[in-house]
Design a protein around this motif. Structure first.
Motif, short mmCIF file in Angstrom:
data_model
loop_
_atom_site.label_atom_id
_atom_site.label_comp_id
_atom_site.label_asym_id
_atom_site.label_seq_id
_atom_site.Cartn_x
_atom_site.Cartn_y
_atom_site.Cartn_z
N ASN A 176 12.21 -40.11 -33.77
CA ASN A 176 13.32 -41.02 -33.45
C ASN A 176 14.13 -40.51 -32.26
N SER A 177 15.23 -41.18 -31.98
CA SER A 177 16.06 -40.85 -30.80
C SER A 177 16.72 -39.48 -30.92
N GLU A 178 16.80 -38.94 -32.14
CA GLU A 178 17.39 -37.61 -32.35
C GLU A 178 16.31 -36.53 -32.45
N ASN A 179 15.09 -36.88 -32.06
CA ASN A 179 13.94 -35.96 -32.10
C ASN A 179 13.61 -35.51 -33.52
N LYS A 180 13.96 -36.34 -34.49
CA LYS A 180 13.62 -36.05 -35.88
C LYS A 180 12.40 -36.88 -36.30
N ASN A 207 7.76 -43.73 -30.84
CA ASN A 207 7.00 -42.60 -30.32
C ASN A 207 6.21 -42.01 -31.49
N ILE A 208 4.91 -42.19 -31.46
CA ILE A 208 4.06 -41.82 -32.59
C ILE A 208 3.49 -40.42 -32.38
N ILE A 209 3.49 -39.64 -33.44
CA ILE A 209 2.90 -38.31 -33.40
C ILE A 209 1.39 -38.44 -33.62
N VAL A 210 0.62 -37.95 -32.67
CA VAL A 210 -0.84 -38.04 -32.75
C VAL A 210 -1.45 -36.69 -33.12
N GLU A 211 -1.00 -35.63 -32.46
CA GLU A 211 -1.50 -34.29 -32.73
C GLU A 211 -0.52 -33.52 -33.61
N GLY A 212 -1.05 -32.73 -34.53
CA GLY A 212 -0.21 -31.88 -35.36
C GLY A 212 0.43 -32.59 -36.53
N THR A 213 -0.16 -33.69 -36.97
CA THR A 213 0.42 -34.43 -38.09
C THR A 213 0.43 -33.61 -39.39
N GLN A 214 -0.47 -32.63 -39.50
CA GLN A 214 -0.51 -31.81 -40.71
C GLN A 214 0.63 -30.78 -40.74
N SER A 220 12.18 -33.12 -40.01
CA SER A 220 12.16 -31.94 -39.15
C SER A 220 12.39 -32.33 -37.70
N VAL A 221 12.97 -31.40 -36.94
CA VAL A 221 13.25 -31.64 -35.52
C VAL A 221 12.07 -31.11 -34.70
N VAL A 222 11.59 -31.91 -33.77
CA VAL A 222 10.43 -31.52 -32.97
C VAL A 222 10.71 -31.76 -31.50
N LYS A 223 9.91 -31.12 -30.68
CA LYS A 223 9.96 -31.35 -29.24
C LYS A 223 8.67 -32.07 -28.87
N ALA A 224 8.79 -33.36 -28.65
CA ALA A 224 7.60 -34.18 -28.41
C ALA A 224 7.18 -34.12 -26.95
N GLU A 225 5.88 -34.16 -26.73
CA GLU A 225 5.32 -34.20 -25.39
C GLU A 225 4.43 -35.43 -25.27
N ALA A 226 4.58 -36.11 -24.15
CA ALA A 226 3.81 -37.34 -23.94
C ALA A 226 2.33 -37.01 -23.72
N MET A 227 1.46 -37.90 -24.17
CA MET A 227 0.03 -37.75 -23.99
C MET A 227 -0.48 -38.85 -23.08
#
Length: 238
Positions: A176-180, A207-214, A220-227
């Protein structure tokens, strides 16, 4: 008189031996049950063979060819119930994409459906038939089979590996917009190559998480990178 009878008996015995030898000779002529292409690993001259045990050659008829494939239960039911825009059934108008990425020019159709779902894989085995007049297709080849289920305008697609199944429900992780991390339940439609069509649950702005879903968890707070599209490797022919 006795000598004549003995001579005639010898003649008949020799005739019987000749007849037996002719039968044996006839059995050395092996005739294939149908026309086709013979394997290259023929036996060498002088090789001892045993009737019913030694394989002299393998012959195959490659026109038409049959393509064996599997479908999940839900996919099979959806394809059976679907009609393409031209009114044809998807399983009666099949396409195969060959290993070099080229599309085989002739269409195929479903010819056989297994009697039951596999308990081990949960899939149904089917066979399709394709005409092969130019003998381009060979036994043992691999191909990607495609069924035309029509065109869905503005379809929303997600990579298969981004989808998580929990208790017979399907979810994707989004940032989401808060990187959660959030989990969103989605209803999936047809499979297109390595993608799923999303019928509901997403609006296309996520923004969908593709890698590291496990590794991620809800909240949790994440730092997303575009693919890039190349990173996603979502070719529709696979």
């Amino acid at each position: 008189m006795a000598e004549l009878e003995q001579s005639e008996a010898k003649v008949e015995a020799q005739k019987a031996l000749l007849s037996s030898a002719q039968v044996d000779l006839g059995e050395t002529n092996v005739v294939a049950p149908f026309s086709g292409k013979v394997s290259a690993n023929d036996l060498a001259v002088g090789t001892f063979v045993t009737a019913g045990t030694t394989v002299l050659a393998t012959i195959s008829n490659s026109d038409p060819v049959r393509v064996k494939f599997s479908l999940a239960e839900a996919e099979y039911l959806k394809l059976v119930a679907t009609k393409a825009a031209d009114g044809t059934a998807p399983l009666e108008n099949l396409t195969i994409v060959l290993a070099d990425g080229s599309t085989y020019p002739l269409k195929g159709k479903l010819t056989q459906v297994d009697r039951s779902i596999s308990e081990g894989t949960g899939t149904l085995t089917l066979k399709a038939e394709f005409d092969n007049p130019d003998k381009l297709l060979l036994p043992g080849m691999f191909a990607h089979l495609q069924a035309n289920v029509g065109t869905k305008k503005d379809a929303l697609l997600v990579p298969q590996r981004a989808v998580t199944e929990i208790m017979y429900k399907t979810f994707v992780y989004v940032v989401n917009s808060e990187n959660k991390v959030e989990m969103k339940e989605v209803k999936l439609g047809a499979r297109v190559g390595r993608l799923w069509v999303v019928e509901s649950g997403l609006d296309g702005t996520e923004n969908i998480i593709v890698e590291g879903t496990q590794k991620v968890k809800k909240g949790s707070v994440v730092k997303a990178e575009a693919m890039t599209e190349q990173d996603l490797d979502t070719s529709t022919t696979k």
